[in-house]
Write an enzyme that holds these catalytic residues in place. Structure first.
Site, PDB file in Angstrom:
ATOM      1  N   GLU A 111       0.778   5.789   0.434  1.00  0.00           N
ATOM      2  CA  GLU A 111       0.079   7.047   0.676  1.00  0.00           C
ATOM      3  C   GLU A 111       0.761   8.107  -0.174  1.00  0.00           C
ATOM      4  O   GLU A 111       1.966   8.019  -0.453  1.00  0.00           O
ATOM      5  CB  GLU A 111       0.095   7.437   2.147  1.00  0.00           C
ATOM      6  CG  GLU A 111      -0.557   6.424   3.083  1.00  0.00           C
ATOM      7  CD  GLU A 111      -2.032   6.181   2.814  1.00  0.00           C
ATOM      8  OE1 GLU A 111      -2.669   7.051   2.163  1.00  0.00           O
ATOM      9  OE2 GLU A 111      -2.543   5.146   3.257  1.00  0.00           O
ATOM     10  N   ASP A 167       0.850  -1.184   0.000  1.00  0.00           N
ATOM     11  CA  ASP A 167       0.000   0.000   0.000  1.00  0.00           C
ATOM     12  C   ASP A 167       0.889   1.237   0.000  1.00  0.00           C
ATOM     13  O   ASP A 167       2.038   1.197   0.463  1.00  0.00           O
ATOM     14  CB  ASP A 167      -0.924   0.017   1.220  1.00  0.00           C
ATOM     15  CG  ASP A 167      -1.951   1.140   1.136  1.00  0.00           C
ATOM     16  OD1 ASP A 167      -2.707   1.188   0.138  1.00  0.00           O
ATOM     17  OD2 ASP A 167      -1.998   1.988   2.045  1.00  0.00           O
ATOM     18  N   HIS A 198      -5.742   6.443   7.287  1.00  0.00           N
ATOM     19  CA  HIS A 198      -5.032   5.533   6.405  1.00  0.00           C
ATOM     20  C   HIS A 198      -3.544   5.573   6.743  1.00  0.00           C
ATOM     21  O   HIS A 198      -2.979   6.620   7.022  1.00  0.00           O
ATOM     22  CB  HIS A 198      -5.223   5.934   4.940  1.00  0.00           C
ATOM     23  CG  HIS A 198      -6.615   5.694   4.446  1.00  0.00           C
ATOM     24  ND1 HIS A 198      -6.877   5.046   3.262  1.00  0.00           N
ATOM     25  CD2 HIS A 198      -7.818   5.998   4.973  1.00  0.00           C
ATOM     26  CE1 HIS A 198      -8.186   4.991   3.078  1.00  0.00           C
ATOM     27  NE2 HIS A 198      -8.777   5.570   4.113  1.00  0.00           N
ATOM     28  N   ASP A 252      -2.382  -0.600   6.654  1.00  0.00           N
ATOM     29  CA  ASP A 252      -3.328  -1.024   5.618  1.00  0.00           C
ATOM     30  C   ASP A 252      -2.838  -2.273   4.897  1.00  0.00           C
ATOM     31  O   ASP A 252      -3.636  -3.135   4.513  1.00  0.00           O
ATOM     32  CB  ASP A 252      -3.561   0.111   4.609  1.00  0.00           C
ATOM     33  CG  ASP A 252      -4.503   1.181   5.155  1.00  0.00           C
ATOM     34  OD1 ASP A 252      -4.908   1.066   6.326  1.00  0.00           O
ATOM     35  OD2 ASP A 252      -4.820   2.121   4.413  1.00  0.00           O
ATOM     36  N   HIS A 261      -4.848  10.636   5.471  1.00  0.00           N
ATOM     37  CA  HIS A 261      -3.786   9.839   6.091  1.00  0.00           C
ATOM     38  C   HIS A 261      -3.099  10.516   7.272  1.00  0.00           C
ATOM     39  O   HIS A 261      -2.360   9.851   8.011  1.00  0.00           O
ATOM     40  CB  HIS A 261      -2.739   9.417   5.062  1.00  0.00           C
ATOM     41  CG  HIS A 261      -2.224  10.518   4.189  1.00  0.00           C
ATOM     42  ND1 HIS A 261      -1.614  11.655   4.672  1.00  0.00           N
ATOM     43  CD2 HIS A 261      -2.221  10.646   2.831  1.00  0.00           C
ATOM     44  CE1 HIS A 261      -1.246  12.419   3.669  1.00  0.00           C
ATOM     45  NE2 HIS A 261      -1.615  11.850   2.537  1.00  0.00           N
TER      46      HIS A 261
END
Length: 240
Positions: A9, A7, A153, A158, A57
């Site tokens: 960001e 994942d 997030h 995640d 996030h």
């Protein structure tokens, strides 16, 4: 079979608008079990993070000021994922950003799909649950995966949650060891997911007493009489 659940960001939603990656989180699965190996960095994007992205996030410009550039971690990242199958929720988003970051590096850099397989769990979820919500939070609720620590997030958390969801969604059992239990240099691996310990003692088996078995048999005879001789439980085991 080696898989990497991944994942990211970012500073915004579109790499074509100059947005950059600010966090990468990966956990390793080997033969469908979490190994505890992970890759995690916060990254200085050399640009401002959009206010809307920070709301998602919680990663601010100040937090990223002293973090390494993507170029400084790119080789380590490629070594970690090379040859593995990437498991990503909404893969085009993360792959698009990562390929863009690689393209900005000097020299000829690979595209991720040239060195890794890719599984998109969002596509998989939409096929299994058409017409339903298939966000990561929705899948956690559907598959009873604990995401109570996911107020915002975060790439590593995640990835850990997605690993649980993916293993359950594909019919396997999650390994009960927590990937990323040890803190890494960026301090991002301390958040985890509560899992049940598979080394717990076996459940105690309580067997029926002779009196209880006799009472059970008597009750079956009553049912058999009332049903005209059609009590199926009396015939269990016959003909085996």
């Amino acid at each position: 079979m080696r898989q990497i659940v991944l994942d990211t960001e970012t500073t915004g939603i579109d790499p074509n608008d100059g947005h950059r990656i600010i966090e990468i989180g990966c956990v390793e699965l080997l033969d469908r079990k979490l190994t505890g190996r992970h890759f995690h960095y916060y990254i200085n994007p050399q640009r401002e993070v959009e206010a809307g992205a920070i709301e998602v996030h919680g990663i601010t410009n100040e937090m990223l000021a002293d973090k390494p550039l993507f170029a400084a971690v790119a080789e380590e990242f490629l070594d970690f994922v090379r040859g593995a199958e990437l498991v990503i929720h909404n893969a085009p988003f993360d792959i698009g950003f990562l390929d863009m970051e690689l393209a900005l590096l000097p020299g000829k850099q690979p595209r991720l799909r040239d060195i890794c397989g890719v599984i998109d769990t969002l596509v998989m979820a939409r096929q299994k649950h058409p017409g339903q919500r298939n966000s990561l939070d929705a899948l956690c609720q559907r598959y009873y995966v604990d995401n109570s620590q996911r107020d915002l997030h975060g790439a590593l958390l995640d990835a850990e949650i997605l690993a649980d969801v993916y293993l359950i969604m594909t019919g396997g059992q999650t390994n009960l060891a927590l990937a990323g239990e040890e803190n890494d240099s960026e301090g991002g691996a301390g958040t985890g997911i509560r899992r049940v310990d598979d080394n717990r003692p076996a459940l105690k088996v309580v067997r029926a007493s002779e009196a209880e078995l006799a009472a059970h048999q008597e009750q079956l005879q009553i049912i058999d009489k009332a049903s005209g001789g059609n009590c199926l439980w009396l015939n269990v085991g016959e003909g085996d």
